[in-house]
Design a protein around this motif. Structure first.
Motif, PDB file in Angstrom:
ATOM      1  N   PRO A  76       0.806  -1.225   0.000  1.00  0.00           N
ATOM      2  CA  PRO A  76       0.000   0.000   0.000  1.00  0.00           C
ATOM      3  C   PRO A  76       0.845   1.285   0.000  1.00  0.00           C
ATOM      4  O   PRO A  76       0.546   2.219  -0.735  1.00  0.00           O
ATOM      5  CB  PRO A  76      -0.801  -0.104   1.302  1.00  0.00           C
ATOM      6  CG  PRO A  76      -0.767  -1.515   1.693  1.00  0.00           C
ATOM      7  CD  PRO A  76       0.406  -2.155   1.055  1.00  0.00           C
ATOM      8  N   GLU A  77       1.927   1.289   0.810  1.00  0.00           N
ATOM      9  CA  GLU A  77       2.681   2.538   0.858  1.00  0.00           C
ATOM     10  C   GLU A  77       3.412   2.804  -0.452  1.00  0.00           C
ATOM     11  O   GLU A  77       3.680   3.950  -0.802  1.00  0.00           O
ATOM     12  CB  GLU A  77       3.655   2.546   2.041  1.00  0.00           C
ATOM     13  CG  GLU A  77       4.798   1.563   1.955  1.00  0.00           C
ATOM     14  CD  GLU A  77       4.484   0.265   2.699  1.00  0.00           C
ATOM     15  OE1 GLU A  77       3.299  -0.024   2.930  1.00  0.00           O
ATOM     16  OE2 GLU A  77       5.446  -0.450   3.049  1.00  0.00           O
ATOM     17  N   VAL A  80       0.970   4.400  -2.826  1.00  0.00           N
ATOM     18  CA  VAL A  80       0.933   5.836  -2.541  1.00  0.00           C
ATOM     19  C   VAL A  80       2.136   6.527  -3.184  1.00  0.00           C
ATOM     20  O   VAL A  80       2.013   7.590  -3.778  1.00  0.00           O
ATOM     21  CB  VAL A  80       0.926   6.090  -1.017  1.00  0.00           C
ATOM     22  CG1 VAL A  80       1.015   7.576  -0.720  1.00  0.00           C
ATOM     23  CG2 VAL A  80      -0.318   5.501  -0.381  1.00  0.00           C
ATOM     24  N   VAL A  85      -3.699   7.607  -4.027  1.00  0.00           N
ATOM     25  CA  VAL A  85      -3.963   7.649  -2.590  1.00  0.00           C
ATOM     26  C   VAL A  85      -5.464   7.675  -2.340  1.00  0.00           C
ATOM     27  O   VAL A  85      -6.220   8.249  -3.122  1.00  0.00           O
ATOM     28  CB  VAL A  85      -3.237   8.843  -1.915  1.00  0.00           C
ATOM     29  CG1 VAL A  85      -3.772  10.148  -2.412  1.00  0.00           C
ATOM     30  CG2 VAL A  85      -3.323   8.757  -0.402  1.00  0.00           C
ATOM     31  N   VAL A  86      -5.878   7.001  -1.284  1.00  0.00           N
ATOM     32  CA  VAL A  86      -7.305   6.898  -0.994  1.00  0.00           C
ATOM     33  C   VAL A  86      -7.610   7.613   0.321  1.00  0.00           C
ATOM     34  O   VAL A  86      -6.824   7.554   1.276  1.00  0.00           O
ATOM     35  CB  VAL A  86      -7.738   5.401  -0.937  1.00  0.00           C
ATOM     36  CG1 VAL A  86      -6.957   4.633   0.102  1.00  0.00           C
ATOM     37  CG2 VAL A  86      -9.225   5.270  -0.657  1.00  0.00           C
ATOM     38  N   LEU A  88     -10.007   7.291   3.199  1.00  0.00           N
ATOM     39  CA  LEU A  88     -10.872   6.204   3.641  1.00  0.00           C
ATOM     40  C   LEU A  88     -12.221   6.706   4.140  1.00  0.00           C
ATOM     41  O   LEU A  88     -12.348   7.840   4.607  1.00  0.00           O
ATOM     42  CB  LEU A  88     -10.193   5.416   4.767  1.00  0.00           C
ATOM     43  CG  LEU A  88      -8.889   4.712   4.415  1.00  0.00           C
ATOM     44  CD1 LEU A  88      -8.261   4.142   5.664  1.00  0.00           C
ATOM     45  CD2 LEU A  88      -9.138   3.619   3.398  1.00  0.00           C
ATOM     46  N   GLY A 110       4.576   8.951  -0.347  1.00  0.00           N
ATOM     47  CA  GLY A 110       4.109   9.830  -1.395  1.00  0.00           C
ATOM     48  C   GLY A 110       5.107  10.055  -2.506  1.00  0.00           C
ATOM     49  O   GLY A 110       6.243   9.621  -2.450  1.00  0.00           O
ATOM     50  N   THR A 162       0.719  13.724   0.019  1.00  0.00           N
ATOM     51  CA  THR A 162       1.523  12.763  -0.723  1.00  0.00           C
ATOM     52  C   THR A 162       1.625  13.155  -2.197  1.00  0.00           C
ATOM     53  O   THR A 162       2.148  12.381  -3.002  1.00  0.00           O
ATOM     54  CB  THR A 162       0.918  11.349  -0.619  1.00  0.00           C
ATOM     55  OG1 THR A 162      -0.341  11.338  -1.310  1.00  0.00           O
ATOM     56  CG2 THR A 162       0.685  10.934   0.824  1.00  0.00           C
TER      57      THR A 162
ATOM     58  N   ALA B 180      -1.133   3.277   6.405  1.00  0.00           N
ATOM     59  CA  ALA B 180      -0.681   2.695   5.142  1.00  0.00           C
ATOM     60  C   ALA B 180      -1.321   3.424   3.963  1.00  0.00           C
ATOM     61  O   ALA B 180      -0.697   3.628   2.927  1.00  0.00           O
ATOM     62  CB  ALA B 180      -1.032   1.211   5.095  1.00  0.00           C
ATOM     63  N   ALA B 181      -2.582   3.853   4.153  1.00  0.00           N
ATOM     64  CA  ALA B 181      -3.311   4.500   3.067  1.00  0.00           C
ATOM     65  C   ALA B 181      -2.694   5.846   2.682  1.00  0.00           C
ATOM     66  O   ALA B 181      -2.912   6.332   1.583  1.00  0.00           O
ATOM     67  CB  ALA B 181      -4.783   4.687   3.445  1.00  0.00           C
ATOM     68  N   GLY B 183       0.646   6.244   2.902  1.00  0.00           N
ATOM     69  CA  GLY B 183       2.030   5.976   2.520  1.00  0.00           C
ATOM     70  C   GLY B 183       3.004   5.803   3.655  1.00  0.00           C
ATOM     71  O   GLY B 183       4.208   5.769   3.434  1.00  0.00           O
TER      72      GLY B 183
END
Lengths: 268, 299
Positions: A76-77, A80, A85-86, A88, A110, A162, B180-181, B183
Motif C-alpha cells: 500500500p505505501e 501511494v 492515494v485513498v 478512507l 508519497g 503525498t 498505510a493508506a 504511505g
C-alpha cells in the motif's frame, strides 16, 4: 490512467466482493462511483489502493494497473509512492495527533518524497494549507476534537500531502450536514485544477455527479451502468433510484416513494 | 536525612531502569500490538554482550564495546521481528505473544550456556566509585543511571514528537490501515520500534549489571518487574511507562529499607512483590492505568 480490468475480489478465500469490474480513471479526470450499501464501492477502492491485505481479501482475477504497470502485489505505501492515494470512509484521522502532525505523518510517503530537507517539508505543508485554507487555523488542534467536516477536510489534506496524481475519495460527505458537505465538495472540485484525478465514491449521487464527468453504477459487485455524468443525470432509472427525482423532474410524493421500495436491479 | 537522601537516589535510579524497560515494552506494544515477553532477555544481551566485546573478551575500548553491544542487541531484535513476528502478523495475538515468550527462554538458555551462571562483573569504567554529598554516599552507577535515563528519555520524547518517523510511529499506532493508506511504511515502523526498544533495553541491562550488581541470568526477572511499571502507566502511554517505572522503583527501595522492622509480619523479601502491591492498588482505582486509553482492547 488508473485502470481496473475484469477485477474479481474475494474475501477470506470464499466470499466474492466484486465480479469482473472494469473501471478507468483518466489522468486529471473525474469519475463518480455510485451504488447502494454493500455494492462493492469500498472494495473496489481497496483493490485500487492495495489495502485489500488489511481485510483478508485479494484480487483473484483481472488486473489493476497504473499507466500500464500492474499494481497487484504492490504494498500500500508503494502504491501511494506511485501517486494513487485513498481517503478512507469515516475520515480515519489520527485522533491523538494535532492537525499539523496528521499532515506531517503523511510526508513519510508519497510521490517525490521530500527526504531530509526541511524547506521542502514546509513547502508541501504550505501547498496543502493553500488548497484547504481552513486547516491552517486548526493546525495546533488535536484531530480528535475537530468537527466531522473539519476532520474530512483534514483527511483530504493528509492525502494531498503525498502529492497524488489520483485521489480516491470514499464517501467524503458521509454524515455531514448539507451546509458542510457543499463547501467541502467545492474544495474537492478545486483539487482537479491541481491536475489531480478524482474518483468519488458516494451514496449521494447528485453530489458526486456534480464533480465528475463520468459515472459508474455498481450493484452487488457488478458495474451495471457506465455513462458520462450528463447522460446518467437524464437516465430515468438513475433519476428515480439515485437522485430521488420522479418523472418530469418533480420530487416524488411519499406515496410514490413507498412503491419504489423494491430495489431496482439492472442486470437481472 | 543523609539516609533518606541516599534512599531516594537509589529509588530513583532503580525507577529509571524500570522506566527504560517499560518504555521498551510500550514501544513494541504500541507499534505492533504485541506484548514482547522476550524483552527481559534483551537486557541480558546488553549485560552479557559487553563481556564479549569489552576488556573481558575482544578487548575493544569501552565506548566501542558499548556501541557494538547496543547495535548487536538491536540487530537480534530486528531479525527476530523480520524472521518470526512479521510472518505471524494476522495470526491470533495470543500465539504471537507465546512465541516471544519462547524466544525469551531460548535466549536466556543460550546466554547461560555461553557465559555460565556465575555472576560476572561487566567492568564499567566507573567501577565501584562513589561520590559524597554532605553525609550521603552515592554510587556512580546510580548517578550515571539517572543521567543516562534523562538523556535517553529526552531524546526519545523529542524523536516521538518532532521527527517524521516519530510522528509516523504514533500515527501508525493509532490506525495502521489509515497510516498505510497515506504511505506510511508500516514495516519500517515496526522494525524501528523493535530496534529502538532493544537498544534501550541493552543500555538498561548494562546499567542493571553495573556495580554493586553484576551480570547474572536472574537479571531478566528484575526486568519482569517492569511489566507492572508499564501496566501501571497504562501500557500504551510513553509518559505512563516513565511515571510507572519511577513509582515502582521508589516503592521497592522504600520497602527494602524499612521491611527489616516488620520482618515478623512481611518477611524479608517483601520488596520483591511491592511492585505488584502498587499495581493492584492502582488498577483497583484506575483499571486502565494512570495514563492508559480506556478504549484499548488488544491483549
Amino acid at each position: 490512467m488508473l485502470r481496473a480490468e475484469g477485477v474479481e475480489v474475494v474475501y477470506g478465500g470464499r466470499v466474492v466482493g466484486l465480479h469482473s469490474v472494469t473501471l478507468e480513471l483518466p489522468p486529471a479526470g473525474a469519475v463518480a462511483l455510485l451504488g447502494a450499501n454493500g455494492a462493492g464501492k469500498t472494495t473496489l477502492l481497496r483493490a485500487l489502493s492495495g489495502l485489500l491485505t488489511f481485510h483478508d481479501a485479494e484480487v483473484r482475477k483481472g488486473q489493476v494497473s497504473l499507466e500500464g504497470e500492474s499494481l497487484l502485489d504492490v504494498a500500500p505505501e508503494q502504491v501511494v509512492g506511485r501517486g494513487v492515494v485513498v481517503v478512507l470512509e469515516g475520515r480515519r484521522v489520527f485522533e491523538p495527533l494535532t492537525v499539523e502532525e496528521n499532515l506531517r505523518a503523511a510526508m513519510l510517503g508519497g510521490q517525490g518524497r521530500a527526504g531530509r530537507s526541511g524547506s521542502m517539508d514546509t513547502d508541501r505543508l504550505d501547498w496543502v494549507y493553500g488548497l484547504l485554507p481552513p486547516l491552517r487555523h486548526l493546525r495546533g488542534r488535536r484531530a480528535g476534537f475537530l468537527s466531522g467536516g473539519e476532520q474530512q477536510m483534514l483527511a483530504i489534506g493528509r492525502a494531498m500531502m503525498t502529492r497524488p496524481s489520483y485521489l480516491l475519495l470514499d464517501e467524503p460527505t458521509l454524515g455531514l450536514a448539507p451546509t458542510v458537505a457543499g463547501p467541502l465538495m467545492e474544495f474537492v472540485a478545486g483539487l482537479r485544477e491541481q491536475g489531480t484525478a478524482l474518483l468519488v465514491v458516494e451514496q449521494n449521487a447528485g453530489t458526486a455527479l456534480d464533480v465528475a464527468d463520468h459515472g459508474y453504477i455498481l450493484e452487488s459487485g457488478r458495474v451495471v451502468m457506465d455513462k458520462p455524468s450528463d447522460a446518467l443525470r437524464r437516465d430515468p432509472d438513475v433519476m428515480e433510484f439515485y437522485l430521488g427525482v420522479g418523472e418530469g423532474g418533480q420530487e416524488g410524493s411519499l406515496r410514490e416513494v413507498k412503491r419504489y421500495r423494491r430495489r431496482k436491479r439492472w442486470y437481472s | 536525612m543523609a539516609a533518606l537522601f541516599q534512599l531516594v537516589v537509589s529509588g530513583v535510579a532503580l525507577g529509571c531502569i524500570y522506566a527504560l524497560v517499560a518504555l521498551g515494552f510500550v514501544l513494541i506494544f504500541r507499534a505492533t500490538g504485541v506484548l514482547n515477553f522476550a524483552h527481559p532477555e534483551f537486557l541480558l544481551l546488553g549485560a552479557y554482550l559487553i563481556l564479549t566485546f569489552g576488556s573481558a573478551g575482544l578487548g575493544l575500548p569501552w565506548g566501542l564495546a558499548l556501541i557494538a553491544t547496543i547495535v548487536v542487541t538491536a540487530l537480534i531484535a530486528v531479525s527476530f521481528n523480520a524472521v518470526v513476528i512479521r510472518r505471524m502478523m494476522g495470526q491470533p495475538l495470543f500465539a504471537i505473544v507465546i512465541v516471544t515468550l519462547g524466544f525469551g527462554i531460548a535466549l536466556r538458555q543460550i546466554i547461560s550456556v555461553l557465559y555460565g551462571d556465575a555472576p560476572r562483573a561487566i567492568g564499567s569504567p566507573w567501577g565501584a566509585a562513589t561520590v559524597t554529598v554532605g553525609e550521603a554516599t552515592i554510587t556512580w552507577t546510580n548517578l550515571i543511571t539517572i543521567i543516562v535515563t534523562v538523556l535517553i528519555v529526552g531524546a526519545f520524547l523529542a524523536f516521538n514528537r518532532f521527527s517524521a518517523y516519530g510522528i509516523g510511529m504514533r500515527a501508525a499506532a493509532f490506525d495502521e490501515e489509515a497510516a498505510a493508506a497515506v504511505g506510511i511504511p508500516n514495516r519500517r515502523i515496526h522494525m524501528l520500534a523493535w530496534a529502538l526498544a532493544a537498544a534501550i533495553a541493552a543500555i538498561a541491562g548494562l546499567l542493571l549489571a553495573s556495580f554493586p550488581r553484576s551480570a547474572v541470568p536472574e537479571l531478566s526477572f528484575v526486568a519482569l518487574r517492569a511489566i507492572p511499571a508499564a501496566v501501571l502507566g497504562g501500557f500504551d502511554s510513553v509518559a505512563g511507562a516513565l511515571v510507572g517505572g519511577m513509582l515502582i522503583g521508589l516503592a521497592e527501595v522504600s520497602v527494602l529499607s524499612t521491611q527489616s522492622g516488620y520482618a515478623d509480619v512481611v518477611g524479608t523479601n517483601f520488596h520483591l512483590v511491592s511492585a505488584y502491591v502498587v499495581l493492584l492498588a492502582v488498577l483497583w482505582v484506575r483499571p486502565h492505568g494512570l495514563f492508559g486509553t480506556p478504549e484499548i482492547e488488544r491483549v
